[in-house]
Every structure is written in structure tokens, then in C-alpha cells.
Scaffold this active site. Structure first.
Site, PDB file in Angstrom:
ATOM      1  CG  ASP A 183      -2.310   0.342   0.980  1.00  0.00           C
ATOM      2  OD1 ASP A 183      -2.553   1.453   0.491  1.00  0.00           O
ATOM      3  OD2 ASP A 183      -3.177  -0.506   1.245  1.00  0.00           O
ATOM      4  CG  ASP A 191      -5.115   5.310   1.053  1.00  0.00           C
ATOM      5  OD1 ASP A 191      -5.972   4.422   1.110  1.00  0.00           O
ATOM      6  OD2 ASP A 191      -5.150   6.336   1.765  1.00  0.00           O
ATOM      7  CD  GLU A 213      -9.112   4.017  -1.814  1.00  0.00           C
ATOM      8  OE1 GLU A 213     -10.035   3.549  -1.134  1.00  0.00           O
ATOM      9  OE2 GLU A 213      -8.274   4.822  -1.359  1.00  0.00           O
ATOM     10  CG  HIS A 247      -9.207  -1.877   4.181  1.00  0.00           C
ATOM     11  ND1 HIS A 247      -8.893  -1.840   2.827  1.00  0.00           N
ATOM     12  CD2 HIS A 247      -8.908  -0.660   4.669  1.00  0.00           C
ATOM     13  CE1 HIS A 247      -8.412  -0.649   2.537  1.00  0.00           C
ATOM     14  NE2 HIS A 247      -8.393   0.082   3.633  1.00  0.00           N
ATOM     15  CG  ASP A 248     -11.819   1.422   3.212  1.00  0.00           C
ATOM     16  OD1 ASP A 248     -11.343   1.327   4.364  1.00  0.00           O
ATOM     17  OD2 ASP A 248     -11.216   1.961   2.258  1.00  0.00           O
TER      18      ASP A 248
END
Ligand code: TEU
Length: 592
Positions: free
Chosen positions: A115, A223, A290, A363-364
Site C-alpha cells: 500500500d 491510497d 484507489e 477493508h472499507d
């Protein structure tokens, strides 16, 4: 485990730079380390845990692991607040263990994608500590410092430089007494935004990225990278207010849109990053940005190989369909025709240029079987496998979030004390203080909270699902007695076994990566049907996303003679066009 992985992989890491990109037929598995597997009994997942589960990933047949942040962090946002980009958080392990993970994954033909969280740092990062210490600091302009709004005194309500609302509630501006100025944080106050206008920031980030690639990692998931270019209006303070929705009380915050998403320099910044970091390196590297709030038009620009920005992006349209105008907590029923249409538009939009990422969860997001399927004991396995089949046979790189391959469900959170995530907890507190009904707020959290994705992975039916020998940091879902990896490996009817066959099909059938995409019966409310065609081969995917029975031919699917069933979640293979039972999915193959 003794058996071999589902299939061979297209290219082993670092072997053949000329080979077609592995990620076109590939599957990336996301590990969110805190909840994956705990090797030292402190209740928190760690790198030792990831290494110990590489057999699981190899058996599943995935091509790469995307590791959510393991960097040094005070964990205000569970690692998405990084205080040192070149070190590992002690609770997760050491850099040496990370190197070992990369080596062991590579030995199994699995790549490791890290990430990259560079829209913001932690407020504990050395850059920010320096930056806030003095207006003279060489790091001052690493971040967005602004004076109070004209005519206001810093720190008083309404004095913030703009009216922007943070993703995690409240203003995006934090007053800092030390130097008498506000700093910008689109997320938590402990996550100050870096200023990508500053060339020194860009150089520092590029150097850090090269350092990771030199260490042997295979790419980055970036991210919220489409937030790094803010719309700077000439003049001071240089950033504009966001439009306040009609009827909002004066002084309300408003979610910034064009002011922060896909800003004026975004394409230039990504192209520069590509040049500075990736140019001339192994073609097997992968980048995925993302990008919430991104249109197809931008998506084409971001992912056009000729522009050399990123390989693919995560878009959000399909995970926003069950939200109303009030945002993610404003629940709306999900309508299948809209979901199909959204994915179809992206398929068509990126057909000739660019590339799609395919995901149901991360994970969101809540668990897909609870959100898009039916997580009752009767339909959980079928609906989880039907959803996987539909998604992964679209054109694009498929992503599997930990536990999805087991059909893990949302968690039975009872009270607000059961939640951990700052987004959920802040939202609840803010709205309760405003007088909203706590029960209604909880009802929305149960459906949408990010904690649903963050309960520990269910490895066994035993104590704490085999996740830890200690006390887990977040409660294990009690359904681990039924839903766990151990019971699924040797069961051909399990969610895990279906994912394995599906991943093997993606690898072995070139039409999945190459073929065109045609949605059939777009308005149908229970049937998701489409074809993929290339080189005289047609795959027809039929998925009945509801209870009861459905006859595909009677509904209008035209049978193609000689079609064979190549994958199904129905157990004993039905004939190609036989009626579909509850949540049945069937993949047919025919050749001209
Ligand atoms: O998420 C960014 C994002 O747009 C969201 O999904 C958001 O965090 C939230 O779910 C809104 O409802 C990324 C990370 O994936 C997330 O975990 C981080 O909290 C966030 O950025 C900040 O780094």
C-alpha cells in the site's frame, strides 16, 4: 496442505519481461494484516501470521498479495496513518520479516504489492513534526498550512479556511496553536495532507517508492491517490469553499468534490511519478490507484497505457449504489439492474483503452455476501459463489479481500461499544450529539461499518477461529463455527473450492482477459447474464441472484448449440440451459 495450486501462473515474478502482463488474467488477494493471522498471541495479526498462511494463498491460486499498510504508525486509522514509510510497525513485525514474506511469496510464484499512502502522513511523521514546529522549517510547505478565514480568529467556529467536511466527520482543518495556523486533513486530524504542489514532497515520495521496489516488492496500491492534486485558486488562501447542499444550515460543512477529487494537476503528477519511479523497471510491476469519485472519462486517462500513469484504478460507483444523497449511512435498497448497468458502463468505457479492477469488497466495505447476496445459512454458500462468478468473469483484474473466499459475513454488532473504526464511531457521536436517533444510527453502522470487513479471518471452528492464541483486538464472528477455512479445503461444494476453480478458469481461459463483454437482459431483476467473446470462443455467464427457480431460456437467453458447462456452483452439473435454482451460477463455453 499437500495438493498443488489451482493452476500454474502465467509468469513467475521477475522471469520474462516480455510476457503479457500477468495481471490481465490475474487475481490479487488483499491482506489487511491486523485481522489476517496472529503469530505471537498478542491478539493482533502480523507478518509472521501472513507468512504462516501462504499455503492458503497458494492453494487458492492467487497471483499476488496486496498488503494493506504494515508501516510504522500510531494506528489512528489502522495503519493508513504512516509515521515512517521505511519501517514496519512493531506490532506487525520487522523489516526483516517483510523481506522474508516477499522471498517466500516469490518462491511460490506470488507477487507482493504494498500500500502507498501518500495523500497524507501521520501527524507523528518526522516531516509533520518538523513542519508544525516553525513557519521557518524547511518542511513547512510539505503540508497545507493556511491562516484563519478573513475577519475570524483562529480556532473559533467558522474560522476554518474552507468549509470542507472531513471523510471522518467535522472540518478538514485543524487549528494549531504552536504557529497559529490551520493545517488540512481530508481524513482524521492525525492524517495531515501532504502538499503535492511542493517538488520536495514529490521527490521524497518517489525516492521512498524506489527504495521499496529495490527491496523487491512488485508494485503499489495507491491510497486515495486522485486526491493529491487540490484545486488551488490563484490568490490567498487559494482553496475554495465546496457548494453547500440546499437547505443546509448556515455554517455547515460540505464534502469537497472538484476541489479535491481528480484535481487540475492529477494526471501530470501521476505521469511524473511513473517516469521517476517505474520507467525502465521490470514490466511485471503493477500499480492500482484507489480513486473515489472518478468518472469513466478520467478512468480512461488514468489507465491508458500510452499515457503511463497507473495500470488500473479502483472506482466506487458500484459500491455507492446502496447509498442515498445523504452519503454512505443513508441506506438505499440495491437494485440489480443498476448494479449490472454500472459494471457494464465501465466494461464498455474501458473496452478499447485502459483496464478495469473488479472488486466486491475491501477493508472499507461491508461483506459482499451480506450486502449483495443472502447470508442466511440456506443461501450463504450459493450466493457468495454466484457473486464471485459474476464479478471475476467481467474483463479486468480481480481482487479478493481476505475472508471473501470463505463467504465470511457481516458481524452481529450489538452496541456502539462493539465498533472500533473511527469513521463509524465519529459519525455516531457527531449525530447523537445533534439529536439523531441512536438506534437508527446503529442500524446503518451494522450494514455499512468498515468493521464488518475487519473481524478476524476465520481459520478454524475452534477458539477465536484459530486467528490468535490470545484475545483478538476485535471480536471474532461467532459464525466461525460454521464458516471457516479448515472445513472448506476438502469440500468441493465450499466457497473456497469454488473460488479456486474460478481463479483457475480465469488463468486458463484467455477469453476472460481478452474477450469483449455483452450484457444480456439488462433490465432483468433477478438474472445477471452476459457473454464474453474472443477468437471464436464464447463464455456465457448465467447467475440467478435470488431465491426460487428461473428458466433462462424462458426469460429470453438464446441457447447456443454445443455449449458446455465449465463452472457451476450447483454441485452436479446441470445441462447448459436448464432452469437455475436459488442463487445458481453457471458458466457455459462454446466455440464457433
Ligand atoms: O479509503 C478512502 C476512501 O475513499 C474510503 O473508502 C473511506 O475511507 C471511507 O470508507 C469512506 O466511507 C482509503 C483507505 O482504504 C481507508 O482505509 C483509509 O481510511 C483512507 O483511505 C484514508 O487513508
Amino acid at each position: 496442505m499437500t495438493d498443488t495450486p489451482g493452476t500454474s501462473r502465467a509468469t513467475e515474478p521477475g522471469t520474462d519481461p516480455q510476457a503479457p502482463e500477468w495481471w490481465r488474467s490475474g487475481v490479487v488477494y488483499q491482506v489487511w494484516p491486523r485481522s489476517f493471522a496472529d503469530s505471537d498471541g498478542d491478539g493482533v495479526g502480523d507478518l509472521g501470521g501472513v507468512i504462516s498462511k501462504l499455503d492458503h494463498l497458494e492453494r487458492l491460486g492467487v497471483d499476488a498479495v496486496w498488503l494493506s499498510p504494515v508501516h510504522a504508525s500510531p494506528m489512528v486509522d489502522n495503519g493508513y496513518d504512516i509515521s515512517d514509510y521505511q519501517d514496519v510497525a512493531p506490532e506487525f513485525g520487522t523489516l526483516a520479516q517483510l523481506d522474508e514474506l516477499v522471498a517466500q511469496a516469490h518462491a511460490r510464484g506470488i507477487r507482493v504489492v504494498m500500500d502507498l499512502v501518500v495523500n497524507h502522513t501521520s501527524d507523528q511523521h518526522a516531516w509533520f513534526r518538523e513542519s508544525r514546529s516553525s513557519v521557518e522549517s524547511p518542511y513547512r510547505d510539505f503540508y497545507w498550512w493556511r491562516p484563519p478565514r478573513e475577519g475570524h480568529v483562529g480556532g473559533e467556529p467558522g474560522a476554518e479556511p474552507t468549509n470542507w467536511e472531513s471523510f471522518f466527520s467535522g472540518s478538514t482543518w485543524q487549528w494549531d496553536e504552536a504557529t497559529g495556523a490551520y493545517y488540512l486533513h481530508l481524513f482524521a486530524p492525525e492524517q495531515p495532507d501532504l502538499s503535492w504542489e511542493n517538488p520536495a514532497v514529490r521527490q521524497a515520495v518517489h525516492a521512498m517508492m524506489r527504495w521499496w521496489l529495490d527491496r523487491g516488492i512488485d508494485g503499489f496500491r495507491m491510497d486515495v491517490v486522485n486526491l493529491i492534486s487540490k484545486r488551488v485558486v490563484p490568490g490567498t488562501p487559494g482553496l475554495a469553499d465546496a457548494p453547500v447542499p440546499p437547505g443546509a444550515p448556515p455554517g455547515s460543512y460540505a464534502a469537497p468534490g472538484d476541489e479535491t477529487f481528480n484535481g487540475p494537476r492529477i494526471h501530470e503528477l501521476l505521469a511524473e511519478m511513473h517516469r521517476e519511479v517505474f520507467a525502465g523497471r521490470d514490466a511485471g510491476l503493477v500499480t492500482v490507484g484507489e480513486m473515489p469519485g472518478t468518472t469513466i472519462e478520467h478512468g480512461r486517462l488514468y489507465t491508458d497505457p500510452a499515457r503511463a500513469e497507473v495500470d488500473m484504478i479502483f472506482t466506487f460507483e458500484h459500491v455507492d449504489l446502496d447509498s442515498g444523497p445523504g452519503g454512505k449511512w443513508d441506506l438505499r435498497p440495491l437494485e440489480l439492474p443498476r448494479l449490472k448497468a454500472t459494471l457494464d458502463r465501465w466494461q464498455q468505457g474501458l473496452a478499447d483503452v485502459g483496464w478495469n479492477s473488479l472488486y466486491w469488497s475491501n477493508h472499507d466495505q461491508p461483506r459482499p455476501v451480506s450486502r449483495f447476496g443472502d447470508d442466511s445459512p440456506q443461501h450463504r454458500v450459493r450466493s457468495a459463489t454466484a457473486l464471485a462468478t459474476v464479478l471475476q468473469l467481467h474483463r479486468g483484474t480481480a481482487y479478493v479481500y481476505q475472508g471473501e473466499e470463505l463467504g465470511m459475513t457481516n458481524a452481529p454488532f450489538a452496541t456502539i461499544d462493539d465498533f472500533d473504526d473511527l469513521e463509524s464511531v465519529n459519525h455516531y457521536r457527531e449525530r447523537v450529539a445533534r439529536g439523531d436517533d441512536p438506534e437508527q444510527l446503529l442500524a446503518a453502522l451494522r450494514v455499512k461499518s468498515r468493521d464488518n470487513a475487519r473481524t478476524p479471518v476465520q481459520w478454524t471452528a475452534g477458539r477465536h477461529a484459530g486467528f490468535t492464541t490470545g484475545e483478538p483486538w476485535l471480536a471474532v464472528n461467532p459464525n466461525h463455527v460454521e464458516v471457516n477455512a479448515e472445513s472448506q479445503y476438502d469440500d468441493p461444494a465450499s466457497v473456497f473450492s469454488h473460488y479456486r476453480r474460478l481463479i483457475a478458469l480465469r488463468h486458463d481461459e484467455p477469453v476472460v482477459a481478452r474477450g469483449d463483454f455483452t450484457l444480456l437482459l439488462p433490465e432483468h431483476e433477478r438474472l445477471w447474464a452476459f457473454t464474453r467473446r474472443a477468437d471464436g470462443v464464447t463464455l456465457t455467464v448465467l447467475a440467478h441472484l435470488s431465491d426460487g427457480e428461473l428458466d433462462p431460456v424462458a426469460e429470453g437467453v438464446v441457447a447456443s448449440p454445443g455449449a458446455e458447462v465449465v463452472l457451476t456452483n450447483e454441485g452436479t452439473a446441470a445441462s447448459a440451459y436448464a432452469p437455475l435454482g436459488p442463487w445458481a451460477a453457471r458458466v457455459l463455453r462454446s466455440q464457433d
